[in-house]
Design a protein around this motif. Structure first.
Motif, PDB file in Angstrom:
ATOM      1  N   ASP A 181       0.808  -1.218   0.000  1.00 12.73           N
ATOM      2  CA  ASP A 181       0.000   0.000   0.000  1.00 12.73           C
ATOM      3  C   ASP A 181       0.840   1.266   0.000  1.00 12.73           C
ATOM      4  O   ASP A 181       0.640   2.160  -0.796  1.00 12.73           O
ATOM      5  CB  ASP A 181      -0.930  -0.033   1.212  1.00 12.73           C
ATOM      6  N   ARG A 182       1.800   1.368   0.915  1.00 10.19           N
ATOM      7  CA  ARG A 182       2.605   2.583   1.001  1.00 10.19           C
ATOM      8  C   ARG A 182       3.865   2.300   1.798  1.00 10.19           C
ATOM      9  O   ARG A 182       3.946   1.315   2.520  1.00 10.19           O
ATOM     10  CB  ARG A 182       1.827   3.720   1.657  1.00 10.19           C
ATOM     11  N   THR A 183       4.854   3.192   1.665  1.00  8.88           N
ATOM     12  CA  THR A 183       6.047   3.068   2.479  1.00  8.88           C
ATOM     13  C   THR A 183       6.050   4.189   3.501  1.00  8.88           C
ATOM     14  O   THR A 183       5.655   5.318   3.200  1.00  8.88           O
ATOM     15  CB  THR A 183       7.326   3.125   1.636  1.00  8.88           C
ATOM     16  N   THR A 184       6.466   3.867   4.707  1.00  8.05           N
ATOM     17  CA  THR A 184       6.543   4.913   5.733  1.00  8.05           C
ATOM     18  C   THR A 184       7.920   5.559   5.734  1.00  8.05           C
ATOM     19  O   THR A 184       8.136   6.551   6.405  1.00  8.05           O
ATOM     20  CB  THR A 184       6.267   4.326   7.127  1.00  8.05           C
ATOM     21  N   GLU A 185       8.868   4.975   4.997  1.00  5.50           N
ATOM     22  CA  GLU A 185      10.230   5.511   4.994  1.00  5.50           C
ATOM     23  C   GLU A 185      10.643   5.848   3.572  1.00  5.50           C
ATOM     24  O   GLU A 185      11.528   5.213   2.995  1.00  5.50           O
ATOM     25  CB  GLU A 185      11.188   4.488   5.607  1.00  5.50           C
ATOM     26  N   ALA A 186       9.980   6.853   2.990  1.00  4.22           N
ATOM     27  CA  ALA A 186      10.282   7.217   1.608  1.00  4.22           C
ATOM     28  C   ALA A 186      11.579   8.018   1.537  1.00  4.22           C
ATOM     29  O   ALA A 186      11.800   8.919   2.339  1.00  4.22           O
ATOM     30  CB  ALA A 186       9.133   8.029   1.032  1.00  4.22           C
ATOM     31  N   ASP A 187      12.439   7.662   0.581  1.00  4.76           N
ATOM     32  CA  ASP A 187      13.653   8.440   0.338  1.00  4.76           C
ATOM     33  C   ASP A 187      13.383   9.573  -0.642  1.00  4.76           C
ATOM     34  O   ASP A 187      14.102  10.570  -0.658  1.00  4.76           O
ATOM     35  CB  ASP A 187      14.753   7.528  -0.216  1.00  4.76           C
ATOM     36  N   MET A 188      12.397   9.409  -1.485  1.00  5.43           N
ATOM     37  CA  MET A 188      12.030  10.472  -2.425  1.00  5.43           C
ATOM     38  C   MET A 188      10.609  10.221  -2.922  1.00  5.43           C
ATOM     39  O   MET A 188      10.051   9.141  -2.726  1.00  5.43           O
ATOM     40  CB  MET A 188      13.000  10.529  -3.611  1.00  5.43           C
ATOM     41  N   THR A 189      10.050  11.246  -3.550  1.00  5.01           N
ATOM     42  CA  THR A 189       8.671  11.160  -4.039  1.00  5.01           C
ATOM     43  C   THR A 189       8.633  11.501  -5.518  1.00  5.01           C
ATOM     44  O   THR A 189       9.301  12.435  -5.962  1.00  5.01           O
ATOM     45  CB  THR A 189       7.775  12.148  -3.258  1.00  5.01           C
ATOM     46  N   VAL A 190       7.883  10.716  -6.266  1.00  9.10           N
ATOM     47  CA  VAL A 190       7.648  11.029  -7.680  1.00  9.10           C
ATOM     48  C   VAL A 190       6.144  11.099  -7.887  1.00  9.10           C
ATOM     49  O   VAL A 190       5.406  10.238  -7.398  1.00  9.10           O
ATOM     50  CB  VAL A 190       8.245   9.945  -8.606  1.00  9.10           C
ATOM     51  N   LYS A 191       5.707  12.141  -8.589  1.00  7.73           N
ATOM     52  CA  LYS A 191       4.287  12.239  -8.917  1.00  7.73           C
ATOM     53  C   LYS A 191       4.086  11.737 -10.342  1.00  7.73           C
ATOM     54  O   LYS A 191       4.839  12.112 -11.247  1.00  7.73           O
ATOM     55  CB  LYS A 191       3.812  13.683  -8.784  1.00  7.73           C
ATOM     56  N   VAL A 192       3.096  10.874 -10.517  1.00  9.26           N
ATOM     57  CA  VAL A 192       2.815  10.256 -11.814  1.00  9.26           C
ATOM     58  C   VAL A 192       1.433  10.718 -12.257  1.00  9.26           C
ATOM     59  O   VAL A 192       0.469  10.577 -11.510  1.00  9.26           O
ATOM     60  CB  VAL A 192       2.830   8.714 -11.684  1.00  9.26           C
ATOM     61  N   ILE A 193       1.353  11.261 -13.458  1.00  8.25           N
ATOM     62  CA  ILE A 193       0.060  11.776 -13.945  1.00  8.25           C
ATOM     63  C   ILE A 193      -0.258  11.124 -15.285  1.00  8.25           C
ATOM     64  O   ILE A 193       0.548  11.183 -16.219  1.00  8.25           O
ATOM     65  CB  ILE A 193       0.110  13.312 -14.111  1.00  8.25           C
ATOM     66  N   GLY A 194      -1.415  10.488 -15.373  1.00  5.72           N
ATOM     67  CA  GLY A 194      -1.834   9.854 -16.622  1.00  5.72           C
ATOM     68  C   GLY A 194      -2.625  10.825 -17.479  1.00  5.72           C
ATOM     69  O   GLY A 194      -3.455  11.583 -16.972  1.00  5.72           O
ATOM     70  N   HIS A 195      -2.320  10.825 -18.776  1.00  2.00           N
ATOM     71  CA  HIS A 195      -3.058  11.649 -19.733  1.00  2.00           C
ATOM     72  C   HIS A 195      -3.465  10.768 -20.906  1.00  2.00           C
ATOM     73  O   HIS A 195      -2.862   9.735 -21.154  1.00  2.00           O
ATOM     74  CB  HIS A 195      -2.175  12.773 -20.309  1.00  2.00           C
ATOM     75  N   GLN A 196      -4.442  11.224 -21.677  1.00  2.00           N
ATOM     76  CA  GLN A 196      -4.714  10.591 -22.963  1.00  2.00           C
ATOM     77  C   GLN A 196      -3.701  11.162 -23.956  1.00  2.00           C
ATOM     78  O   GLN A 196      -3.818  12.333 -24.332  1.00  2.00           O
ATOM     79  CB  GLN A 196      -6.128  10.898 -23.426  1.00  2.00           C
TER      80      GLN A 196
END
Ligand SMILES: [Cu+2]
Length: 291
Positions: free
Chosen positions: A130-145
Protein backbone atom coordinates in the motif's frame (compact mmCIF):
# COMPACT_ATOMS: atom_id res chain seq x y z
CA UNK A 1 -2.00 -50.74 -40.90
CA UNK A 2 -5.10 -48.80 -39.79
CA UNK A 3 -6.51 -46.21 -42.17
CA UNK A 4 -5.75 -43.24 -39.90
CA UNK A 5 -2.04 -43.72 -40.35
CA UNK A 6 -1.97 -45.06 -43.90
CA UNK A 7 1.05 -43.88 -45.85
CA UNK A 8 2.83 -42.61 -42.72
CA UNK A 9 5.25 -44.35 -40.48
CA UNK A 10 4.13 -43.49 -36.93
CA UNK A 11 7.58 -44.21 -35.49
CA UNK A 12 9.17 -41.79 -37.92
CA UNK A 13 6.53 -39.13 -37.13
CA UNK A 14 7.31 -39.38 -33.44
CA UNK A 15 11.04 -39.20 -34.18
CA UNK A 16 10.49 -36.08 -36.30
CA UNK A 17 8.44 -34.48 -33.56
CA UNK A 18 11.09 -34.93 -30.85
CA UNK A 19 13.35 -32.01 -31.91
CA UNK A 20 10.28 -29.75 -32.20
CA UNK A 21 9.08 -30.73 -28.71
CA UNK A 22 12.60 -30.33 -27.31
CA UNK A 23 12.88 -26.83 -28.82
CA UNK A 24 9.48 -25.96 -27.38
CA UNK A 25 10.51 -27.21 -23.94
CA UNK A 26 13.75 -25.16 -24.08
CA UNK A 27 11.80 -22.09 -25.19
CA UNK A 28 9.25 -22.46 -22.39
CA UNK A 29 11.83 -23.24 -19.71
CA UNK A 30 14.20 -20.53 -20.94
CA UNK A 31 11.47 -17.91 -20.97
CA UNK A 32 10.81 -18.53 -17.30
CA UNK A 33 14.48 -18.36 -16.36
CA UNK A 34 15.54 -15.40 -18.52
CA UNK A 35 16.23 -12.19 -16.62
CA UNK A 36 13.78 -9.84 -18.26
CA UNK A 37 11.96 -6.66 -17.44
CA UNK A 38 9.74 -6.91 -20.48
CA UNK A 39 7.53 -9.61 -21.99
CA UNK A 40 9.42 -12.45 -23.71
CA UNK A 41 8.23 -14.69 -26.57
CA UNK A 42 6.57 -17.82 -25.17
CA UNK A 43 6.71 -16.42 -21.66
CA UNK A 44 4.73 -18.60 -19.25
CA UNK A 45 5.27 -17.04 -15.83
CA UNK A 46 5.56 -13.57 -14.33
CA UNK A 47 8.62 -11.48 -15.13
CA UNK A 48 11.48 -11.99 -12.65
CA UNK A 49 10.85 -9.94 -9.51
CA UNK A 50 12.89 -6.72 -9.32
CA UNK A 51 11.35 -5.28 -6.15
CA UNK A 52 10.48 -6.59 -2.67
CA UNK A 53 6.79 -6.20 -3.51
CA UNK A 54 7.03 -8.42 -6.58
CA UNK A 55 9.08 -11.02 -4.69
CA UNK A 56 6.31 -11.23 -2.09
CA UNK A 57 3.64 -11.44 -4.82
CA UNK A 58 5.55 -14.37 -6.37
CA UNK A 59 5.70 -16.14 -3.00
CA UNK A 60 1.97 -15.64 -2.36
CA UNK A 61 1.22 -16.92 -5.85
CA UNK A 62 3.16 -20.14 -5.21
CA UNK A 63 1.52 -20.57 -1.79
CA UNK A 64 -2.00 -20.14 -3.25
CA UNK A 65 -1.21 -22.46 -6.16
CA UNK A 66 -0.13 -25.21 -3.74
CA UNK A 67 -3.39 -24.82 -1.78
CA UNK A 68 -5.41 -24.97 -5.01
CA UNK A 69 -3.57 -28.09 -6.21
CA UNK A 70 -4.25 -29.75 -2.84
CA UNK A 71 -7.98 -28.92 -3.04
CA UNK A 72 -8.22 -30.17 -6.64
CA UNK A 73 -6.49 -33.45 -5.76
CA UNK A 74 -8.82 -33.99 -2.78
CA UNK A 75 -11.97 -33.25 -4.83
CA UNK A 76 -10.90 -35.51 -7.70
CA UNK A 77 -9.95 -38.31 -5.28
CA UNK A 78 -13.39 -38.09 -3.58
CA UNK A 79 -15.11 -37.98 -6.96
CA UNK A 80 -13.39 -41.12 -8.22
CA UNK A 81 -13.99 -42.88 -4.90
CA UNK A 82 -17.73 -42.09 -5.05
CA UNK A 83 -18.02 -43.11 -8.71
CA UNK A 84 -16.40 -46.45 -7.94
CA UNK A 85 -17.75 -47.20 -4.48
CA UNK A 86 -21.38 -46.27 -5.19
CA UNK A 87 -21.69 -47.66 -8.70
CA UNK A 88 -25.06 -49.46 -8.91
CA UNK A 89 -23.32 -52.82 -9.41
CA UNK A 90 -21.52 -52.47 -6.04
CA UNK A 91 -24.21 -50.53 -4.19
CA UNK A 92 -27.62 -51.58 -5.55
CA UNK A 93 -29.61 -50.11 -2.62
CA UNK A 94 -29.02 -46.37 -2.20
CA UNK A 95 -28.58 -44.92 1.29
CA UNK A 96 -31.52 -42.92 2.70
CA UNK A 97 -29.29 -40.90 5.06
CA UNK A 98 -30.21 -37.18 5.00
CA UNK A 99 -27.56 -35.67 7.28
CA UNK A 100 -24.49 -36.43 9.34
CA UNK A 101 -23.64 -33.78 11.93
CA UNK A 102 -19.93 -34.59 12.51
CA UNK A 103 -19.32 -34.72 8.75
CA UNK A 104 -21.11 -31.39 8.21
CA UNK A 105 -19.05 -29.72 10.95
CA UNK A 106 -15.84 -31.01 9.35
CA UNK A 107 -16.72 -29.87 5.83
CA UNK A 108 -17.63 -26.42 7.13
CA UNK A 109 -14.60 -25.99 9.40
CA UNK A 110 -11.97 -27.08 6.89
CA UNK A 111 -12.95 -24.47 4.23
CA UNK A 112 -13.11 -21.79 6.95
CA UNK A 113 -9.57 -22.67 8.04
CA UNK A 114 -8.39 -22.63 4.41
CA UNK A 115 -9.92 -19.17 3.90
CA UNK A 116 -8.23 -17.89 7.06
CA UNK A 117 -4.91 -19.34 5.86
CA UNK A 118 -5.40 -17.46 2.57
CA UNK A 119 -6.64 -14.21 4.12
CA UNK A 120 -3.78 -13.54 6.54
CA UNK A 121 -0.88 -13.55 4.05
CA UNK A 122 -3.07 -11.73 1.49
CA UNK A 123 -3.87 -8.84 3.83
CA UNK A 124 -0.27 -8.69 5.07
CA UNK A 125 0.90 -8.28 1.45
CA UNK A 126 -1.84 -5.74 0.64
CA UNK A 127 -0.71 -3.51 3.50
CA UNK A 128 2.96 -3.97 2.55
CA UNK A 129 2.20 -2.89 -1.05
CA UNK A 130 0.00 0.00 0.00
CA UNK A 131 2.61 2.58 1.00
CA UNK A 132 6.05 3.07 2.48
CA UNK A 133 6.54 4.91 5.73
CA UNK A 134 10.23 5.51 4.99
CA UNK A 135 10.28 7.22 1.61
CA UNK A 136 13.65 8.44 0.34
CA UNK A 137 12.03 10.47 -2.42
CA UNK A 138 8.67 11.16 -4.04
CA UNK A 139 7.65 11.03 -7.68
CA UNK A 140 4.29 12.24 -8.92
CA UNK A 141 2.82 10.26 -11.81
CA UNK A 142 0.06 11.78 -13.95
CA UNK A 143 -1.83 9.85 -16.62
CA UNK A 144 -3.06 11.65 -19.73
CA UNK A 145 -4.71 10.59 -22.96
CA UNK A 146 -2.23 9.15 -24.07
CA UNK A 147 1.06 9.67 -22.29
CA UNK A 148 2.48 9.92 -18.77
CA UNK A 149 3.94 12.91 -16.93
CA UNK A 150 6.43 12.66 -14.08
CA UNK A 151 7.24 15.29 -11.44
CA UNK A 152 10.19 15.13 -9.02
CA UNK A 153 8.97 17.39 -6.25
CA UNK A 154 11.99 16.60 -4.01
CA UNK A 155 14.47 17.50 -6.76
CA UNK A 156 13.76 21.09 -7.64
CA UNK A 157 10.42 20.39 -9.31
CA UNK A 158 11.80 18.60 -12.37
CA UNK A 159 8.86 17.65 -14.58
CA UNK A 160 8.49 16.15 -18.04
CA UNK A 161 6.16 14.19 -20.30
CA UNK A 162 6.89 10.65 -21.44
CA UNK A 163 5.68 9.55 -24.88
CA UNK A 164 5.95 6.20 -26.66
CA UNK A 165 8.64 6.05 -29.34
CA UNK A 166 7.47 5.36 -32.87
CA UNK A 167 9.12 2.50 -34.77
CA UNK A 168 11.46 4.81 -36.70
CA UNK A 169 12.70 6.39 -33.43
CA UNK A 170 13.73 3.12 -31.73
CA UNK A 171 17.39 2.56 -30.85
CA UNK A 172 18.80 -0.94 -31.51
CA UNK A 173 17.50 -3.37 -28.89
CA UNK A 174 14.65 -1.17 -27.71
CA UNK A 175 11.31 -2.98 -27.62
CA UNK A 176 8.57 -1.80 -29.94
CA UNK A 177 5.48 -0.28 -28.24
CA UNK A 178 7.29 -0.22 -24.87
CA UNK A 179 10.22 2.20 -25.22
CA UNK A 180 9.55 5.88 -24.48
CA UNK A 181 11.34 9.14 -25.27
CA UNK A 182 11.75 10.22 -21.61
CA UNK A 183 11.84 7.32 -19.13
CA UNK A 184 11.17 7.67 -15.42
CA UNK A 185 14.65 7.60 -13.86
CA UNK A 186 15.03 6.55 -10.23
CA UNK A 187 17.95 5.54 -7.99
CA UNK A 188 18.56 1.89 -7.17
CA UNK A 189 17.81 0.82 -3.60
CA UNK A 190 15.74 3.89 -2.67
CA UNK A 191 12.20 3.70 -1.31
CA UNK A 192 10.28 5.73 -3.85
CA UNK A 193 6.90 7.08 -2.89
CA UNK A 194 4.60 7.30 -5.90
CA UNK A 195 1.74 9.79 -5.87
CA UNK A 196 -0.52 9.01 -8.80
CA UNK A 197 -3.37 10.82 -10.48
CA UNK A 198 -4.88 11.45 -13.92
CA UNK A 199 -6.07 14.59 -15.62
CA UNK A 200 -8.75 13.26 -17.96
CA UNK A 201 -9.94 9.65 -17.60
CA UNK A 202 -8.93 6.57 -15.62
CA UNK A 203 -5.49 5.13 -16.40
CA UNK A 204 -3.40 2.55 -14.58
CA UNK A 205 0.35 2.78 -13.98
CA UNK A 206 1.57 -0.82 -14.09
CA UNK A 207 5.10 -2.28 -14.22
CA UNK A 208 4.97 -6.09 -13.81
CA UNK A 209 8.58 -6.69 -12.69
CA UNK A 210 8.13 -4.12 -9.90
CA UNK A 211 4.77 -5.46 -8.70
CA UNK A 212 3.11 -2.05 -9.08
CA UNK A 213 -0.30 -1.67 -10.70
CA UNK A 214 -2.19 1.38 -9.52
CA UNK A 215 -5.24 2.97 -11.09
CA UNK A 216 -4.91 6.72 -11.58
CA UNK A 217 -8.13 8.63 -11.02
CA UNK A 218 -8.89 12.23 -12.10
CA UNK A 219 -9.34 14.43 -9.02
CA UNK A 220 -7.78 11.93 -6.63
CA UNK A 221 -4.22 11.43 -5.47
CA UNK A 222 -3.44 7.80 -4.68
CA UNK A 223 -0.25 6.48 -3.17
CA UNK A 224 1.97 3.53 -3.91
CA UNK A 225 5.68 2.81 -3.65
CA UNK A 226 8.52 0.83 -5.15
CA UNK A 227 12.13 -0.06 -4.47
CA UNK A 228 14.23 -1.43 -7.30
CA UNK A 229 17.07 -3.69 -6.24
CA UNK A 230 19.04 -3.93 -9.50
CA UNK A 231 19.99 -1.28 -12.06
CA UNK A 232 18.10 -1.88 -15.27
CA UNK A 233 15.21 -0.96 -17.50
CA UNK A 234 11.72 -2.04 -16.51
CA UNK A 235 8.82 -1.76 -18.93
CA UNK A 236 5.11 -1.53 -18.24
CA UNK A 237 1.90 -0.39 -19.87
CA UNK A 238 -1.22 1.55 -19.05
CA UNK A 239 -3.55 -1.13 -17.69
CA UNK A 240 -6.91 0.62 -17.59
CA UNK A 241 -8.73 1.08 -20.89
CA UNK A 242 -8.52 4.84 -21.45
CA UNK A 243 -9.43 5.48 -25.06
CA UNK A 244 -8.34 4.85 -28.61
CA UNK A 245 -4.57 5.07 -27.96
CA UNK A 246 -4.62 3.19 -24.66
CA UNK A 247 -2.18 0.61 -26.06
CA UNK A 248 0.32 3.32 -26.99
CA UNK A 249 1.19 4.92 -23.64
CA UNK A 250 3.83 2.55 -22.24
CA UNK A 251 5.92 3.03 -19.12
CA UNK A 252 9.71 2.82 -18.98
CA UNK A 253 11.48 2.93 -15.62
CA UNK A 254 15.27 3.17 -15.53
CA UNK A 255 16.91 2.29 -12.22
CA UNK A 256 20.30 4.04 -12.03
CA UNK A 257 23.13 3.87 -9.48
CA UNK A 258 22.80 6.82 -7.08
CA UNK A 259 25.73 8.76 -8.63
CA UNK A 260 24.32 8.44 -12.15
CA UNK A 261 20.88 9.47 -10.89
CA UNK A 262 22.33 12.54 -9.14
CA UNK A 263 24.20 13.51 -12.31
CA UNK A 264 21.01 13.16 -14.37
CA UNK A 265 19.06 15.26 -11.84
CA UNK A 266 21.68 18.01 -12.00
CA UNK A 267 21.79 17.97 -15.80
CA UNK A 268 17.98 18.01 -16.11
CA UNK A 269 17.61 20.71 -13.46
CA UNK A 270 19.97 22.98 -15.38
CA UNK A 271 18.30 22.15 -18.70
CA UNK A 272 14.91 23.09 -17.24
CA UNK A 273 16.32 26.28 -15.62
CA UNK A 274 15.35 25.21 -12.08
CA UNK A 275 16.99 26.39 -8.83
CA UNK A 276 19.48 24.06 -7.07
CA UNK A 277 17.89 21.19 -5.15
CA UNK A 278 19.18 22.52 -1.77
CA UNK A 279 17.49 25.89 -2.38
CA UNK A 280 14.26 26.07 -0.27
CA UNK A 281 12.55 27.58 -3.31
CA UNK A 282 13.13 24.29 -5.08
CA UNK A 283 10.62 22.46 -2.86
CA UNK A 284 7.39 24.25 -3.72
CA UNK A 285 5.38 21.04 -3.65
CA UNK A 286 7.47 18.95 -1.27
CA UNK A 287 5.59 15.96 0.10
CA UNK A 288 8.26 15.05 2.66
CA UNK A 289 5.87 15.86 5.51
CA UNK A 290 3.28 13.33 4.39
CA UNK A 291 2.63 10.55 6.93
CU1 LIG B 1 -4.86 3.31 -20.81
Amino acid sequence: MPRWCSGRNPTRSVRQAIPVLAALAVALGGAGAALAAQPQPWQMWAQPAASPTMAKIDNLHIYLTLIMVGICLLVFALLFYVIRRFHHSRNPVASKRTHNTPLEIVWTLIPVLILVAVAFPSFRLLYFMDRTTEADMTVKVIGHQWYWSYEYSDHGGIAFDSFMKFDEELEPGEPRLLAVDEPLRVPVGANIRLLLTADDVLHSWAVPALGVKQDTVPGRLVESWMRIDEPGVYYGQCSELCGVNHAFMPIEVRALPQAAFDAWIEETRQAQGLPPADDPASHPTSTAALP
